[in-house]
Motif scaffolding. Structure first.
Motif, mmCIF file in Angstrom:
data_model
loop_
_atom_site.group_PDB
_atom_site.id
_atom_site.type_symbol
_atom_site.label_atom_id
_atom_site.label_comp_id
_atom_site.label_asym_id
_atom_site.label_seq_id
_atom_site.Cartn_x
_atom_site.Cartn_y
_atom_site.Cartn_z
ATOM 1 N N VAL A 136 -15.595 20.831 -43.896
ATOM 2 C CA VAL A 136 -14.288 21.012 -44.407
ATOM 3 C C VAL A 136 -13.095 20.903 -43.401
ATOM 4 O O VAL A 136 -12.066 21.595 -43.500
ATOM 5 C CB VAL A 136 -14.372 22.363 -45.256
ATOM 6 C CG1 VAL A 136 -14.914 22.180 -46.457
ATOM 7 C CG2 VAL A 136 -14.720 23.506 -44.350
ATOM 8 N N CYS B 286 -11.922 25.960 -45.985
ATOM 9 C CA CYS B 286 -13.183 26.436 -45.419
ATOM 10 C C CYS B 286 -13.587 27.855 -46.051
ATOM 11 O O CYS B 286 -14.713 28.226 -45.966
ATOM 12 C CB CYS B 286 -13.193 26.455 -44.083
ATOM 13 S SG CYS B 286 -11.506 26.423 -43.074
ATOM 14 N N GLY C 53 -7.188 21.251 -39.016
ATOM 15 C CA GLY C 53 -8.516 21.671 -38.688
ATOM 16 C C GLY C 53 -8.071 22.902 -37.813
ATOM 17 O O GLY C 53 -8.811 23.187 -36.822
ATOM 18 N N MET C 54 -7.389 23.788 -38.387
ATOM 19 C CA MET C 54 -7.219 25.092 -37.580
ATOM 20 C C MET C 54 -8.261 26.094 -37.743
ATOM 21 O O MET C 54 -8.240 26.860 -36.811
ATOM 22 C CB MET C 54 -5.952 25.701 -38.437
ATOM 23 C CG MET C 54 -4.640 25.114 -38.059
ATOM 24 S SD MET C 54 -3.880 25.512 -36.840
ATOM 25 C CE MET C 54 -3.902 24.060 -35.772
ATOM 26 N N CYS C 55 -8.887 26.001 -38.573
ATOM 27 C CA CYS C 55 -10.027 27.236 -38.856
ATOM 28 C C CYS C 55 -11.025 27.218 -37.392
ATOM 29 O O CYS C 55 -11.102 28.281 -36.757
ATOM 30 C CB CYS C 55 -10.724 26.998 -40.037
ATOM 31 S SG CYS C 55 -9.795 27.001 -41.528
ATOM 32 N N PHE D 90 -10.765 33.809 -39.810
ATOM 33 C CA PHE D 90 -10.071 32.460 -39.716
ATOM 34 C C PHE D 90 -10.480 31.399 -40.491
ATOM 35 O O PHE D 90 -10.805 30.169 -40.219
ATOM 36 C CB PHE D 90 -10.261 31.896 -38.129
ATOM 37 C CG PHE D 90 -9.811 32.626 -37.090
ATOM 38 C CD1 PHE D 90 -8.429 32.899 -37.039
ATOM 39 C CD2 PHE D 90 -10.553 33.195 -36.140
ATOM 40 C CE1 PHE D 90 -8.005 33.661 -36.008
ATOM 41 C CE2 PHE D 90 -10.052 34.113 -35.093
ATOM 42 C CZ PHE D 90 -8.643 34.218 -35.022
ATOM 43 N N LEU E 282 -7.482 28.802 -43.364
ATOM 44 C CA LEU E 282 -5.929 28.840 -42.525
ATOM 45 C C LEU E 282 -4.855 27.714 -43.096
ATOM 46 O O LEU E 282 -3.759 27.897 -42.871
ATOM 47 C CB LEU E 282 -6.184 28.730 -40.988
ATOM 48 C CG LEU E 282 -6.794 29.805 -40.364
ATOM 49 C CD1 LEU E 282 -6.807 29.603 -38.850
ATOM 50 C CD2 LEU E 282 -5.535 30.939 -40.571
ATOM 51 N N CYS E 283 -5.380 26.451 -43.718
ATOM 52 C CA CYS E 283 -4.337 25.467 -43.811
ATOM 53 C C CYS E 283 -3.542 25.908 -44.965
ATOM 54 O O CYS E 283 -2.341 25.903 -44.871
ATOM 55 C CB CYS E 283 -5.210 24.277 -44.327
ATOM 56 S SG CYS E 283 -6.345 23.732 -43.154
ATOM 57 N N CYS F 239 -10.265 19.407 -42.335
ATOM 58 C CA CYS F 239 -9.233 18.575 -42.977
ATOM 59 C C CYS F 239 -8.957 17.389 -42.012
ATOM 60 O O CYS F 239 -8.797 16.364 -42.618
ATOM 61 C CB CYS F 239 -7.976 19.058 -43.647
ATOM 62 S SG CYS F 239 -7.561 20.585 -42.810
ATOM 63 N N LEU G 191 -1.193 19.819 -36.885
ATOM 64 C CA LEU G 191 -1.753 21.472 -37.147
ATOM 65 C C LEU G 191 -3.052 21.291 -38.251
ATOM 66 O O LEU G 191 -2.876 21.804 -39.449
ATOM 67 C CB LEU G 191 -0.533 22.169 -37.973
ATOM 68 C CG LEU G 191 0.497 22.464 -36.796
ATOM 69 C CD1 LEU G 191 1.418 23.223 -37.720
ATOM 70 C CD2 LEU G 191 -0.337 23.500 -35.963
ATOM 71 N N THR H 263 -11.245 21.410 -49.426
ATOM 72 C CA THR H 263 -11.467 21.416 -47.877
ATOM 73 C C THR H 263 -11.119 22.729 -47.318
ATOM 74 O O THR H 263 -10.854 22.673 -46.374
ATOM 75 C CB THR H 263 -10.775 20.346 -47.125
ATOM 76 O OG1 THR H 263 -9.599 20.330 -47.679
ATOM 77 C CG2 THR H 263 -11.686 19.172 -47.455
ATOM 78 N N LEU I 295 -9.186 28.357 -34.203
ATOM 79 C CA LEU I 295 -8.794 29.648 -33.663
ATOM 80 C C LEU I 295 -10.279 30.408 -33.796
ATOM 81 O O LEU I 295 -10.228 31.311 -32.905
ATOM 82 C CB LEU I 295 -8.041 30.288 -34.922
ATOM 83 C CG LEU I 295 -6.547 29.775 -34.728
ATOM 84 C CD1 LEU I 295 -5.618 30.138 -35.966
ATOM 85 C CD2 LEU I 295 -6.160 29.870 -33.434
#
Lengths: 215, 194
Positions: free
Chosen positions: A112, B115, A29-31, B24, B27-28, A114, A27, B113, A34
């Motif tokens: 950014v 975003c 590098g979600m940004c 989005f 999200l982390c 992760c 989970l 980090t 999506l």
């Protein structure tokens, strides 16, 4: 180097593809996962751009791993990553302006992600160049695969097409919500649910087999 | 420079184009720290503060870079400023509230980090906001982030009591919840521009 080693560590490569898939398992590098997966082509481009940054930063971090002082390593990694992201940003702009506009700020936001910093810190800074590159390639392809999984589902359901090719003809009523933000969350949730269910079934089958052997 | 009123920019960033649920970004922490309300609220506030600081610095940096015509350094300079702002917040928190510092754990340095923050700095540059507009944008984004993470934490506290089938426990259900929240926030879409 490990290339001369007959037991070349394919596992460092395959782990990223499936067992430690950055998106579905860790989970990370979600940004971008999506945000840019509303069509398959965007997903593919994003995946490849991220893979390139992963490879290049992995190479440099691994080469410099004895030179970078411990106290400022995170800042150094981020600077290295930012440099390559700037390169990718200008590259995509030069190759396809249309794609560049579709991905928007998310190309620059690869900085950014992760997952990339995580790889630099956890892997590239501790391993030799060849191994780091292999690991980065595996992770990058795993990331691209995950993006494609989402992009394909969202484009087929949300627009009735795949890579821009119309699939169902004019009577198809697209689920517009799938290409809108909520669709991203719901499709990823659905994939995770499916994988979790499969994993559980496999674990249950394993247990049963062991129980049968014990009997 | 677009002639949007400050209140419009604020509401647009907070609701109609909520950073987490519509764009989005960030999200982390949204998925990672939203387990409990006690940590979600300070996380939202800390992030909002970093957003404000980096928005102001990004405005200054962009002005310098454009006047020197070295815009290709923008990304690198922004990220350095954000990392320093996060370091600042970390030191302040460690001094005044060690308990909070420990409960936020790894997610505090990870604001670097996040975003949402770099996104904010980049978007305000693309949209060519002036100084006050940038401030309103940063405040709105911070408020929106806090709102989203607090709502999510409230939902997940309820979810912890629910009886779910085992595959659905964990991240999958949180994402589904996020999807529903995002659907709700789409109701605000009529309020704002793009």
């Amino acid at each position: 180097m490990s290339l001369h080693n007959p037991h070349i560590d394919w596992q460092t490569f395959t782990d990223g593809l499936w067992k430690e898939n950055p998106v579905f398992v860790m989970l990370l590098g979600m940004c971008p996962v999506l945000a840019v997966t509303n069509s398959a082509i965007n997903a593919l481009a994003m995946g490849l751009a991220t893979t390139f940054v992963l490879l290049a930063s992995g190479l440099l971090v691994s080469l410099l791993r004895h030179q970078i002082p411990k106290q400022v390593r995170i800042a150094t990694y981020i600077l290295i990553i930012a440099t390559f992201v700037t390169i990718v940003d200008y590259l995509i702009q030069a190759i396809s302006l249309e794609l560049y506009n579709a991905l928007g700020a998310f190309i620059q936001l690869i900085v950014v992600n992760c997952m990339i910093l995580g790889r630099a810190e956890a892997y590239a800074s501790k391993h030799r160049v060849a191994k780091s590159l292999l690991n980065a390639l595996g992770m990058g392809l795993g990331f691209t695969f995950a993006l494609l999984c989402l992009g394909v589902v969202r484009e087929v359901l949300g627009a009735g097409s795949l890579f821009g090719v119309d699939l169902f003809g004019s009577q198809f009523e697209p689920w517009v919500v799938m290409v809108l933000p909520p669709g991203g969350f719901i499709v990823l949730g659905g994939w995770l649910l499916l994988f979790e269910w499969l994993r559980e079934r496999r674990a249950a089958a394993q247990l049963e087999k062991e129980a049968a052997r014990a009997r | 420079m677009p002639a949007e009123s400050l209140s419009f920019i604020f509401l647009n960033a907070a609701l109609a184009n909520n950073f987490v649920l519509a764009l989005f970004l960030g999200l982390c922490p949204f998925l990672g720290v939203s387990g409990k309300l006690d940590t979600a609220v300070p996380m939202g506030i800390a992030t909002s503060f970093v957003m404000l600081v980096s928005s102001i610095s990004a405005f200054g940096i962009n002005w310098i870079l454009t006047s020197l015509e070295i815009e290709f350094l923008r990304l690198i300079s922004y990220i350095v400023v954000i990392a320093s702002a996060v370091q600042l917040v970390e030191m302040v928190l460690k001094k005044f509230s060690p308990a909070l510092f420990h409960s936020l754990g790894i997610f505090l340095p990870l604001i670097t980090t996040n975003c949402a923050i770099l996104g904010l700095a980049l978007f305000q540059t693309f949209k060519e906001y002036d100084f006050l507009q940038s401030l309103a944008y940063a405040l709105g984004a911070g408020a929106g982030f806090t709102l989203a993470i607090v709502l999510m934490a409230g939902l997940r506290e309820r979810l912890a009591l629910a009886n779910l089938p085992t595959p659905a426990q964990g991240a999958a259900m949180s994402l589904m919840l996020g999807g529903l929240l995002s659907l709700v926030f789409m109701g605000f879409a009529g309020l704002g521009g793009q």
